[in-house]
Design an enzyme around this catalytic site. Structure first.
Site, PDB file in Angstrom:
ATOM      1  N   ASP A 169       1.058  -1.170   0.018  1.00 58.30           N
ATOM      2  CA  ASP A 169       0.164   0.101  -0.512  1.00 58.30           C
ATOM      3  C   ASP A 169       0.520   1.360  -0.424  1.00 58.30           C
ATOM      4  OD1 ASP A 169      -2.242   1.346  -0.396  1.00 58.30           O
ATOM      5  OD2 ASP A 169      -3.044   1.157   1.705  1.00 58.30           O
ATOM      6  N   HIS A 195       2.550   3.012  -9.275  1.00 54.30           N
ATOM      7  CA  HIS A 195       2.510   2.057  -8.981  1.00 54.30           C
ATOM      8  C   HIS A 195       3.333   1.394  -9.736  1.00 54.30           C
ATOM      9  CE1 HIS A 195      -1.340   2.794  -7.782  1.00 54.30           C
ATOM     10  NE2 HIS A 195      -2.135   2.907  -9.031  1.00 54.30           N
ATOM     11  N   LEU A 252      10.774 -20.656  -4.633  1.00 57.86           N
ATOM     12  CA  LEU A 252       9.776 -19.809  -3.399  1.00 57.86           C
ATOM     13  C   LEU A 252       8.537 -20.119  -4.752  1.00 57.86           C
ATOM     14  CD1 LEU A 252       9.134 -17.299  -2.014  1.00 57.86           C
ATOM     15  CD2 LEU A 252       9.904 -15.799  -3.987  1.00 57.86           C
TER      16      LEU A 252
END
Ligand code: IPE
Ligand code: IPE
Ligand code: MG
Length: 259
Positions: free
Chosen positions: A37, A54, A148
């Site tokens: 965020d 962004h 991962l």
């Protein structure tokens, strides 16, 4: 993402040497989930359009994936777009889906080379057909990787996920395939989009907000929550490792008597 070589499980060494690693503490999380965020505020503080935030956020995603690999994290979930984020202005939604499209196309080969297995959770049907196609390709292309597990939450909302699971259970009951008395927590969890994934041990949110915003509500029942004021585009390995240290200081009890 540049080539990154994983020579040493760096944070494991750091954590092992650290005073923070108390007996009975949670030590190293298996699954870290992040609510990314603050992109908009990062851009606004620089007088830039939100899309610049962004874009910078995508760089932070790259750094975070690398940090997760270097720190031997098995599962990393990134909250990239919530089911409520469709309420944003159309141009911002377009910018975000455009960045998603480009990220998957440009990073897939590199992620695959680095042993990353991709999973997507959320209502992918709401995205354009070409993006849905890329998601299928990315999951299939990386399905044999295991260094991962990277879970990207897209058009994801936990309440919607839980309702969808309830609907599945009801359909199974109606079809005579499920005895209502057999519906326990384990079975219900298997009906969620996170079926087969470990629950998050650590949920981290950037930008100073202290809420879950409809993220992994079922799965977070016993997650440790860590909040940092750092805005997502400024997030990197130092902040990631700091959160791991904070996690290592926590004592997880799961309702049992303090040990
Ligand atoms: C996070 O940054 C990105 C998404 C939620 C898609 P925001 O866009 O929410 O940034 P702020 O919260 O407005 O600063
Ligand atoms: C949560 O951030 C969703 C993601 C990070 C993808 P928001 O910025 O949408 O959350 P609220 O609206 O501040 O709760
Ligand atoms: Mg926000």
């Amino acid at each position: 993402m540049g080539e990154f070589v994983i020579a040493q499980p760096q944070a494991l060494v750091d954590l092992a040497d650290s005073d923070a690693l108390l007996a009975g503490s949670a030590a190293v999380p298996v699954h870290v989930a992040i609510i990314m965020d603050g992109n908009g505020r990062w851009a606004a503080s620089r007088g830039l359009p939100r899309v610049a935030g962004h874009r910078a956020g995508v760089q932070a995603v790259r750094r975070t994936i690398e940090a997760a690999i270097r720190n031997n994290i098995g599962w990393l979930t990134l909250y990239a777009f919530s089911s409520e984020n469709w309420r944003r202005p159309a141009d911002e939604v377009r910018d975000l889906t455009g960045l998603l499209r480009r990220f998957i196309k440009s990073e897939l080969a590199e992620l695959g080379r680095n042993g990353v297995r991709l999973h997507f959770i959320g209502d992918r049907c709401r995205f354009d057909a070409d993006i849905q196609h890329e998601l299928v390709i990315a999951e299939a292309a990386t399905q044999d990787n295991s260094r991962l597990n990277l879970v990207v939450a897209l058009s994801y909302g936990a309440r919607g996920e839980i309702v969808a699971a309830a609907q599945r259970a009801l359909l199974e009951v109606a079809a005579g395939k499920l005895d209502p008395a057999a519906l326990d927590e384990t079975y219900f969890a298997s009906l969620l989009s996170t079926s087969g994934m470990p629950d998050p041990d650590l949920i981290l949110r950037t930008s100073g907000e202290q809420r879950l915003s409809n993220f992994l509500l079922w799965q977070s029942a016993y997650a440790e929550l860590v909040f940092t004021d750092v805005l997502w585009p400024d997030f990197g390995e130092a902040e990631f490792v700091a959160a791991l240290h904070e996690y290592a200081r926590r004592e997880r009890r799961f309702g049992a008597r303090p040990g």
